[in-house]
Design an enzyme around this catalytic site. Structure first.
Site: not given
Ligand SMILES: NC(=O)c1ccc[n+]([C@@H]2O[C@H](COP(=O)([O-])OP(=O)(O)OC[C@H]3O[C@@H](n4cnc5c(N)ncnc54)[C@H](O)[C@@H]3O)[C@@H](O)[C@H]2O)c1
Length: 444
Positions: A11, A156-157, A256-257, A263, A266, A327
């Site tokens: 993200v 985002l996806k 609806i697949y 997994g 999220c 995915k």
């Molecule tokens: N991955 C997705 O598709 C997606 C989509 C929408 C929302 N989200 C949400 O967004 C958030 C982040 O998800 P992600 O998949 O990007 O996570 P991720 O694990 O890929 O990345 C998180 C990053 O944060 C860093 N981090 C941790 N503590 C920190 C700090 N104190 N200061 C600075 N950096 C720090 C980690 O080192 C890591 O690089 C989650 O809450 C997730 O639920 C994710």
């Protein structure tokens, strides 16, 4: 505008690169020094189509910077985005320690007005906790600095993240400060040019919107998997049922697949976290619990089918696995159904020859070297010496395989199609046995 993003994961990195692309000055802060060093070399630690080009261009133009220096980050941005992980705790609740650590960092270094934007997926009430933590830290320093805390969940996806960010369906902003909403609108305007897509609401509703969206999508999947399990037992074909119900515009064809279960980082954690939050509010979220339970079961369906086919004698067998990522178009294997399958196969004494177009390095990182896992370079190589093939991720490149080769190479020869990507009649016409999800089970 000056933007700081804490967390350079899926993200944070996408958000940072897209804001920079629109002309903003972006500083990305991460505590993972190795990750920051790689990013500074132009080496993108995740697979996300188009992200490398975007990061490189904006890095070269000096609009996108990567650092571990939190103080620099806090000093830089009017906007302080929090995009760190919120993994599940043992009890299913969201672990807010990273989010609150960032809040503390902001409180420690802020000297002027800051808009703190929660982009991580966080339970309702987290913005209050972030506000308290910043206040407390500022208090310890004995300084007074104005700040706002806004909820701006991300939708985002993975695999289509750049496009989703650049052309969002909606930008949800939770704030009760109209001035802050205006500033965020200015920041997001380049991405919502053809019509206003910003939906402004109170903070708690914004926080819940994110969970509700993911819970709804997870519910659709579990619902279809439940009906698939019925179809299988009743001699119906879920793929026909899917088309039959999708044609109703109130239902629609999207999401609806049936398959091997959902997994990713999220859905599983967000459904669990919402169930947990519901409990904290004295409410038993029975539907959400069922969504999760159905998914848990569904992740075992492929293994059960394979195990049944071999009469429970998997010892010494080799199963080819196509697809490891949760995915297509991502290398993310967090909570991937492939992991459940592979680990169950190992437990039963089988070996795995696995191939994924992009998640091989991630699989190697997760499992390391072991005798019962061979990570091979192509889908064909996975078949060598294998008894059966299981498809777990519906990558495009798996859709039209050489069925003659499959028939010749697989010892048994049988396909377990965890994503229903093949026409069973076609597969069977090549002399292969076919098992899908929710489809009548005929031997060839
Ligand atoms: N991955 C997705 O598709 C997606 C989509 C929408 C929302 N989200 C949400 O967004 C958030 C982040 O998800 P992600 O998949 O990007 O996570 P991720 O694990 O890929 O990345 C998180 C990053 O944060 C860093 N981090 C941790 N503590 C920190 C700090 N104190 N200061 C600075 N950096 C720090 C980690 O080192 C890591 O690089 C989650 O809450 C997730 O639920 C994710």
């Amino acid at each position: 505008m000056k933007v700081t993003i804490f967390g350079s994961g899926y993200v944070g990195l996408v958000t940072g690169a897209c804001f920079a692309e629109a002309g903003n000055q972006v500083v990305c802060v991460d505590i993972d020094a190795g990750k920051v060093a790689r990013l500074q070399q132009g080496d993108i630690p995740i697979h996300e189509p188009g992200l490398d080009v975007l990061v490189k261009r904006n890095f070269d133009k000096g609009r996108l910077k990567f650092t571990t220096d939190a103080e620099e980050g806090v000093r830089h941005g009017l906007f302080q985005f929090i995009a760190v992980g919120t993994p599940p705790e043992e009890d299913g609740s969201a672990d807010l320690s990273h989010v609150l650590a960032v809040a503390e960092t902001i409180g420690r270094h802020a000297n002027e007005y800051r808009i703190v934007v929660d982009k991580s997926t966080v339970p309702v009430g987290t913005a209050d906790k972030v506000r308290e933590r910043i206040d407390q830290t500022l208090g310890e320093r004995g300084v007074r600095v104005e700040f706002d805390v806004v909820s701006n969940p991300e939708f985002l996806k993975e695999g289509a993240a750049i496009n989703d960010f650049m052309k969002p369906d909606r930008v949800v902003v939770g704030t009760d400060n109209p001035r802050t909403a205006e500033l965020l609108k200015t920041l997001y305007d380049p991405f919502t040019r053809n019509r206003d897509r910003m939906i402004v609401m109170d903070v708690r509703s914004a926080e819940l919107t994110k969970y509700a969206a993911n819970a709804m999508l997870a519910t659709k999947i579990s619902f279809m998997n439940e009906v698939a399990n019925l179809a299988e037992r009743m001699g119906a074909d879920i793929e026909k049922v899917r088309v039959g119900i999708g044609s109703d515009p109130r239902i629609g064809y999207s999401f609806i697949y049936p398959g091997a279960g959902y997994g990713g980082s999220c859905f599983p954690k967000d459904v669990k976290a919402l169930v947990h939050s519901a409990g904290e509010h004295g409410f038993d979220a029975r539907l959400l619990k069922a969504v999760e339970a159905v998914n848990k079961q569904q992740k075992q369906v492929l293994f059960r089918k394979i195990n049944d086919f071999f009469g429970g004698k998997l010892q010494g067998k080799t199963i080819a696995v196509w697809g490891l990522a949760f995915k297509p178009n991502t290398d993310d294997m967090r909570e991937a159904p492939s992991r459940e399958l592979i680990e169950a196969l190992w437990q039963a004494g089988a070996k795995v020859r696995a191939y994924d177009p992009v998640a091989m390095a991630e699989a190697g990182r997760i499992y390391g070297k072991r005798d019962d896992l061979e990570l091979v370079e192509s889908s064909e190589a996975a078949l060598d010496g294998a008894d059966a093939l299981a498809i777990v991720t519906e990558w495009q490149e798996f859709r039209s395989p050489d069925f003659e080769l499959l028939q010749r190479t697989l010892a048994s020869p049988v396909i377990f199609d965890g994503r229903n990507i093949y026409d069973p009649a076609l597969v069977r016409s090549f002399g292969l046995t076919y098992y899908g999800i929710g489809r009548p089970e005929l031997a060839s």
